[in-house]
Design an enzyme around this catalytic site. Structure first.
Site, PDB file in Angstrom:
ATOM      1  N   SER A  25       0.821  -1.223   0.000  1.00  0.00           N
ATOM      2  CA  SER A  25       0.000   0.000   0.000  1.00  0.00           C
ATOM      3  C   SER A  25       0.852   1.268   0.000  1.00  0.00           C
ATOM      4  CB  SER A  25      -0.908   0.010   1.230  1.00  0.00           C
ATOM      5  OG  SER A  25      -1.570   1.255   1.315  1.00  0.00           O
ATOM      6  N   SER A  27      -0.542   4.114   0.810  1.00  0.00           N
ATOM      7  CA  SER A  27      -1.219   5.047   1.710  1.00  0.00           C
ATOM      8  C   SER A  27      -0.352   5.491   2.895  1.00  0.00           C
ATOM      9  CB  SER A  27      -2.534   4.443   2.202  1.00  0.00           C
ATOM     10  OG  SER A  27      -3.424   4.329   1.120  1.00  0.00           O
ATOM     11  N   LYS A  76     -13.244  -4.559   2.836  1.00  0.00           N
ATOM     12  CA  LYS A  76     -14.094  -3.409   2.496  1.00  0.00           C
ATOM     13  C   LYS A  76     -15.594  -3.672   2.659  1.00  0.00           C
ATOM     14  CE  LYS A  76     -11.295  -0.738  -0.691  1.00  0.00           C
ATOM     15  NZ  LYS A  76     -11.259  -0.130  -2.017  1.00  0.00           N
ATOM     16  N   ASN A  97     -14.177   2.184   2.594  1.00  0.00           N
ATOM     17  CA  ASN A  97     -12.710   2.217   2.520  1.00  0.00           C
ATOM     18  C   ASN A  97     -12.105   3.084   3.624  1.00  0.00           C
ATOM     19  OD1 ASN A  97     -13.269   4.790   1.448  1.00  0.00           O
ATOM     20  ND2 ASN A  97     -11.322   4.766   0.342  1.00  0.00           N
ATOM     21  N   ASP A 114     -13.635   6.235  -2.129  1.00  0.00           N
ATOM     22  CA  ASP A 114     -13.228   5.800  -3.479  1.00  0.00           C
ATOM     23  C   ASP A 114     -14.127   6.456  -4.520  1.00  0.00           C
ATOM     24  OD1 ASP A 114     -11.186   4.078  -2.713  1.00  0.00           O
ATOM     25  OD2 ASP A 114     -12.536   2.373  -2.477  1.00  0.00           O
ATOM     26  N   ALA A 140     -17.069  -5.739 -12.851  1.00  0.00           N
ATOM     27  CA  ALA A 140     -18.305  -5.723 -12.063  1.00  0.00           C
ATOM     28  C   ALA A 140     -18.015  -6.102 -10.612  1.00  0.00           C
ATOM     29  CB  ALA A 140     -19.331  -6.673 -12.684  1.00  0.00           C
ATOM     30  N   GLY A 142     -16.128  -4.582  -6.752  1.00  0.00           N
ATOM     31  CA  GLY A 142     -16.345  -3.452  -5.852  1.00  0.00           C
ATOM     32  C   GLY A 142     -15.974  -2.118  -6.481  1.00  0.00           C
ATOM     33  N   ALA A 143     -14.868  -2.100  -7.230  1.00  0.00           N
ATOM     34  CA  ALA A 143     -14.436  -0.842  -7.855  1.00  0.00           C
ATOM     35  C   ALA A 143     -15.444  -0.412  -8.917  1.00  0.00           C
ATOM     36  CB  ALA A 143     -13.046  -1.011  -8.471  1.00  0.00           C
ATOM     37  N   THR A 164     -17.853 -12.114 -16.524  1.00  0.00           N
ATOM     38  CA  THR A 164     -19.013 -12.886 -16.058  1.00  0.00           C
ATOM     39  C   THR A 164     -20.233 -11.973 -16.179  1.00  0.00           C
ATOM     40  OG1 THR A 164     -17.511 -13.900 -14.471  1.00  0.00           O
ATOM     41  CG2 THR A 164     -19.866 -14.306 -14.136  1.00  0.00           C
TER      42      THR A 164
HETATM   43  P1  ATR Z   1     -12.642  -5.259  -6.844  1.00  0.00           P
HETATM   44  O1  ATR Z   1     -13.561  -5.363  -5.660  1.00  0.00           O
HETATM   45  O2  ATR Z   1     -11.262  -4.751  -6.492  1.00  0.00           O
HETATM   46  O3  ATR Z   1     -13.251  -4.517  -7.974  1.00  0.00           O
HETATM   47  P2  ATR Z   1     -13.293  -7.984  -7.653  1.00  0.00           P
HETATM   48  O4  ATR Z   1     -14.557  -7.948  -6.903  1.00  0.00           O
HETATM   49  O5  ATR Z   1     -12.438  -9.178  -7.569  1.00  0.00           O
HETATM   50  O6  ATR Z   1     -12.340  -6.759  -7.281  1.00  0.00           O
HETATM   51  O7  ATR Z   1     -13.645  -7.676  -9.188  1.00  0.00           O
HETATM   52  C1  ATR Z   1     -12.691  -7.699 -10.148  1.00  0.00           C
HETATM   53  C2  ATR Z   1     -13.377  -7.522 -11.522  1.00  0.00           C
HETATM   54  O8  ATR Z   1     -12.385  -7.701 -12.514  1.00  0.00           O
HETATM   55  C3  ATR Z   1     -14.449  -8.538 -11.813  1.00  0.00           C
HETATM   56  O9  ATR Z   1     -15.442  -7.930 -12.608  1.00  0.00           O
HETATM   57  C4  ATR Z   1     -13.705  -9.600 -12.612  1.00  0.00           C
HETATM   58  O10 ATR Z   1     -14.492 -10.314 -13.530  1.00  0.00           O
HETATM   59  P3  ATR Z   1     -15.427 -11.552 -13.064  1.00  0.00           P
HETATM   60  O11 ATR Z   1     -16.639 -10.958 -12.438  1.00  0.00           O
HETATM   61  O12 ATR Z   1     -15.682 -12.282 -14.308  1.00  0.00           O
HETATM   62  O13 ATR Z   1     -14.577 -12.348 -12.086  1.00  0.00           O
HETATM   63  C5  ATR Z   1     -12.752  -8.743 -13.386  1.00  0.00           C
HETATM   64  N1  ATR Z   1     -11.566  -9.506 -13.782  1.00  0.00           N
HETATM   65  C6  ATR Z   1     -10.598  -9.983 -12.965  1.00  0.00           C
HETATM   66  N2  ATR Z   1      -9.659 -10.633 -13.689  1.00  0.00           N
HETATM   67  C7  ATR Z   1     -10.067 -10.580 -14.982  1.00  0.00           C
HETATM   68  C8  ATR Z   1      -9.529 -11.058 -16.214  1.00  0.00           C
HETATM   69  N3  ATR Z   1      -8.375 -11.740 -16.268  1.00  0.00           N
HETATM   70  N4  ATR Z   1     -10.221 -10.804 -17.347  1.00  0.00           N
HETATM   71  C9  ATR Z   1     -11.377 -10.108 -17.322  1.00  0.00           C
HETATM   72  N5  ATR Z   1     -11.938  -9.621 -16.178  1.00  0.00           N
HETATM   73  C10 ATR Z   1     -11.292  -9.852 -15.039  1.00  0.00           C
END
Ligand code: ATR
Length: 293
Positions: A25, A27, A76, A97, A114, A140, A142-143, A164
């Site tokens: 981090s 931060s 989070k 956060n 955030d 899709a 948290g971010a 997905t």
């Molecule tokens: P965060 O909370 O930091 O946003 P997360 O909940 O793990 O992290 O979400 C990561 C996002 O990146 C998800 O939408 C994930 O897609 P899936 O819902 O299909 O898992 C996407 N992601 C992560 N790795 C990926 C990859 N190699 N290709 C495409 N999408 C990816």
């Protein structure tokens, strides 16, 4: 190199970040540089907290008189039921956060900086989003939810595109019902070319392209980038991602995620201390560290 330890005494106020992992981090350096700049007797410490120890750690920081903490992966969302209150931004973004601790009452309030950090950085980069804008959000998680929730208020047309598809549909359904807006949709990766054609802003919220996988990009080969759009990558390590390079090569303006990092930190700083944060000092230290990496 020997780290310099500044003066610490009985008046030193503590804040920190709880994560697992937490060593990467930026931060701590960002906030400690800000405290030093303002001559404040405050320190920010990284705290490695296992998921199953979160409740104990929160009781601990309260007992130890911390003024607040940041939370990062994986805390989070799981921290929410452990707090006394959360802001509307947390309810919409579904994540905390930053926690503000009221020392006299012992109350813990969950905040989401955030979302505001992203919006402040858009404004700082003079990217204006309104009712006629079309935004594509890649991811899709948290971010994505924080970015989507932040943009939903503008009335823009928003499409979540995710590997997905079902997760994208869930976020879109949630935000659509929260904002009573029919302009929030989702699509599968196979529809990206079609839904992004008229986009004015594309935001990557996936970790694809983040160090160490710096040669990866979430934008599929063969899909043209929209014309006249801005590409915002929430990834900030590296400062320039493959997605940003590819987008620039196609004539887009590309903005990396370091500003969002700085503004979410600046907002937390202000919540804890009541002081105006030295933004440029915070940005400079983050950029320095990221350039060294
Ligand atoms: P965060 O909370 O930091 O946003 P997360 O909940 O793990 O992290 O979400 C990561 C996002 O990146 C998800 O939408 C994930 O897609 P899936 O819902 O299909 O898992 C996407 N992601 C992560 N790795 C990926 C990859 N190699 N290709 C495409 N999408 C990816």
């Amino acid at each position: 190199m020997t780290a310099q330890v500044g003066h610490i005494d009985g008046q030193t106020q503590l804040v920190g970040i709880l994560g697992y992992p937490v060593a990467h981090s930026l931060s701590p350096e960002m906030h400690n540089a800000a405290f030093a700049e303002l001559g404040m007797n405050w320190r920010y410490v990284p705290l490695l907290v296992r998921p199953e120890q979160l409740a104990a750690a929160l009781r601990g920081v309260l007992a130890l008189g911390f003024r607040g903490v940041n939370l990062t992966v994986p805390h989070k969302v799981t921290c929410i039921p452990l707090l006394d209150s959360v802001t509307e931004a947390v309810t919409i973004a579904g994540a905390v956060n930053t926690i503000r601790i009221d020392g006299s009452s012992g109350r813990m309030e969950g905040l989401n900086t955030d979302m505001s950090g992203f919006l402040t950085d858009l404004a700082a980069n003079r990217i204006s989003i309104g009712e006629t804008s079309r935004v594509v959000i890649l991811g899709a998680g948290g971010a994505a939810r924080a970015v989507g929730a932040g943009l939903a208020r503008s009335g823009a047309h928003i499409t979540f595109v995710n590997r997905t598809a079902e997760r994208g549909a869930q976020i879109a359904d949630f935000l659509r019902s929260s904002w009573a807006s029919s302009k929030i949709e989702s699509a599968g990766m196979d529809q990206l070319a079609e839904v992004s054609r008229e986009a004015s802003l594309v935001v990557n919220t996936t970790p694809v392209g983040m160090y160490p996988s710096v040669d990866a990009s979430p934008w599929p080969n063969g899909v043209p980038f929209p014309k006249d759009a801005v590409l915002y990558d929430t990834v900030y390590r590296p400062l320039q991602t493959k997605l940003m390079r590819d987008a620039e090569r196609s004539g887009l303006r590309a903005v990396g995620g370091v500003g969002m990092l700085v503004y979410q930190g600046a907002s937390a700083f202000e919540m804890w201390t009541g002081k105006k944060p030295p933004i440029e000092v915070m940005r400079a230290i983050c950029q320095k560290r990221l350039m060294e990496a």
